[in-house]
Design an enzyme around this catalytic site. Structure first.
Site, short mmCIF file in Angstrom:
data_model
loop_
_atom_site.label_atom_id
_atom_site.label_comp_id
_atom_site.label_asym_id
_atom_site.label_seq_id
_atom_site.Cartn_x
_atom_site.Cartn_y
_atom_site.Cartn_z
CE LYS A 1 28.61 34.38 46.11
NZ LYS A 1 27.76 35.45 45.57
CB VAL B 1 26.17 38.36 34.23
CG1 VAL B 1 26.87 37.01 34.35
CG2 VAL B 1 26.50 39.01 32.90
CD GLU C 1 29.69 35.65 36.91
OE1 GLU C 1 29.79 34.59 36.26
OE2 GLU C 1 30.42 36.65 36.71
NE ARG D 1 23.63 40.23 39.46
CZ ARG D 1 24.56 41.04 38.95
NH1 ARG D 1 25.24 40.67 37.87
NH2 ARG D 1 24.82 42.21 39.49
CG ASN D 2 23.60 33.79 41.38
OD1 ASN D 2 23.84 33.12 40.40
ND2 ASN D 2 24.37 34.80 41.76
CB SER E 1 25.67 46.70 40.29
OG SER E 1 25.97 45.31 40.34
CB THR F 1 24.44 34.67 47.76
OG1 THR F 1 25.64 35.41 47.95
CG2 THR F 1 24.14 34.63 46.27
CE LYS G 1 31.84 37.77 45.65
NZ LYS G 1 30.79 38.03 46.67
CB SER H 1 30.03 42.82 49.48
OG SER H 1 30.65 41.90 48.59
#
Length: 331
Positions: free
Chosen positions: A189, A277, A279, A253-254, A11, A246, A106, A136
């Site tokens: 983060k 993923v 991260e 996604r986190n 993405s 975030t 990241k 972002s």
């Protein structure tokens, strides 16, 4: 006009491709998943990871690393952090001597505990290396919603060239020389976002999340300062800014993974359901190792690490954090 080679058609790589292609630059994008590339080429859209965003005519799908990178003026790595070393090693033979290299991953490598720039330093001239990071989400950048990020390099001129390359009326770029701070803010983060998601999943409300984010930033800053970062970086776009976006957005996604863990899913089940993923799941282990190595107190990171490892449940982590001995806030 420049030629930009992009490694990684997820993405974020696709969203950044739309930014520079929209300015008239020629983009070649490659990914290890050939089936994914063929789907992108046929649909002129990244339906798997960035649906609804049409690919500009200046974006070319290619099927080899060599084709993507040969004679490129700028090379952008958008591979997951744990795969950056392999991606860089494979790409190095095709990187020309004067090309600028951007990394947008990241994370922290689990085995070595190295940041992405420390891995890059083993292979590249770091005066040509730039980190692009900040609050972002790809979904918003692809739709041309206003976004602001930072370009970091030890060579300010390299950062300024990337600033010029990406700047538009909807995508603003600042520059900095604090590569360490920018990378740590972007990586750590994600751990706090997992915790914010757990808090949301357990229904703890805004007060708990605000406390988690604030104390999370405090421990990110502690580790950053120990590793040589500038304190003001953590109050900026790649620190506070990235942490806010975030921890609060469903694009994260986190955070989504954390919400499912807070609702009772195992870390493995939650990661699988996210479908991309996460991260923070990898970075938590690496950050815990760094904190142990450097002797830095990071209680939120430690609690989330223990949840991921299956040592404790999410509810136990909350009890541990709330039950810590009293102390001064700036202590």
């Amino acid at each position: 006009m420049k030629t930009i080679g992009i490694i990684g058609a997820g993405s974020w790589g696709t969203a950044l491709a739309t930014v520079v292609a929209g300015k008239g630059h020629q983009v070649r994008i490659w990914d290890i998943d050939e089936k994914h590339l063929k789907t992108m080429e046929e649909n002129r859209e990244n339906t798997d990871y960035l649906p609804g965003v049409s690919l500009n005519e200046n974006i070319n799908i290619v099927y080899t690393t060599k084709e993507a990178l040969q004679d490129a003026d700028v090379i952008l790595f958008s591979a997951p952090a744990q795969h950056f070393r392999t991606a860089l090693t494979s790409a190095k033979p095709f990187i020309s001597g004067d090309a600028l290299v951007i990394n947008v991953a990241k994370g922290i490598e689990q085995k070595s505990l190295k940041r992405m720039s420390e891995i890059a330093a083993e292979e590249l001239d770091m005066d040509r290396y730039v980190v692009l990071s900040g609050p972002s989400h790809a979904e918003e950048v692809g739709r041309r919603l206003p976004t602001t990020v930072a370009a970091a390099s030890r060579n300010l001129q390299a950062a300024e060239k990337i600033q010029d390359l990406f700047m538009t009326d909807r995508f603003r770029v600042y520059t900095t020389e604090d590569v360490t701070g920018v990378e740590l803010g972007g990586a750590l983060k994600n751990i706090i976002a997992l915790g914010a998601g757990v808090s949301d999943g357990m229904g703890f409300g805004d007060n708990a999340k605000a406390a988690l984010m604030t104390r999370g930033l405090a421990e990110i800053t502690r580790l950053g300062l120990k590793l040589g970062a500038r304190p003001e970086t953590f109050a900026g776009l790649t620190g506070t800014g990235d942490l806010i976006v975030t921890c609060t957005s469903m694009h994260s996604r986190n955070r989504r993974c954390g919400i499912m863990m807070g609702e009772g899913m195992s870390p493995e089940e939650a990661t699988k359901k996210v479908g991309m993923v996460v991260e923070g799941m990898f970075t938590t282990e690496a950050a815990y190792g760094l904190a142990q190595r450097e002797g830095v107190e990071m209680p939120i990171t430690e609690a989330i690490y223990r949840v991921i490892q299956g040592e404790i449940k999410a509810a136990d982590a909350v009890a541990l954090l709330m039950g810590r001995e009293r102390k001064h806030e700036q202590g």
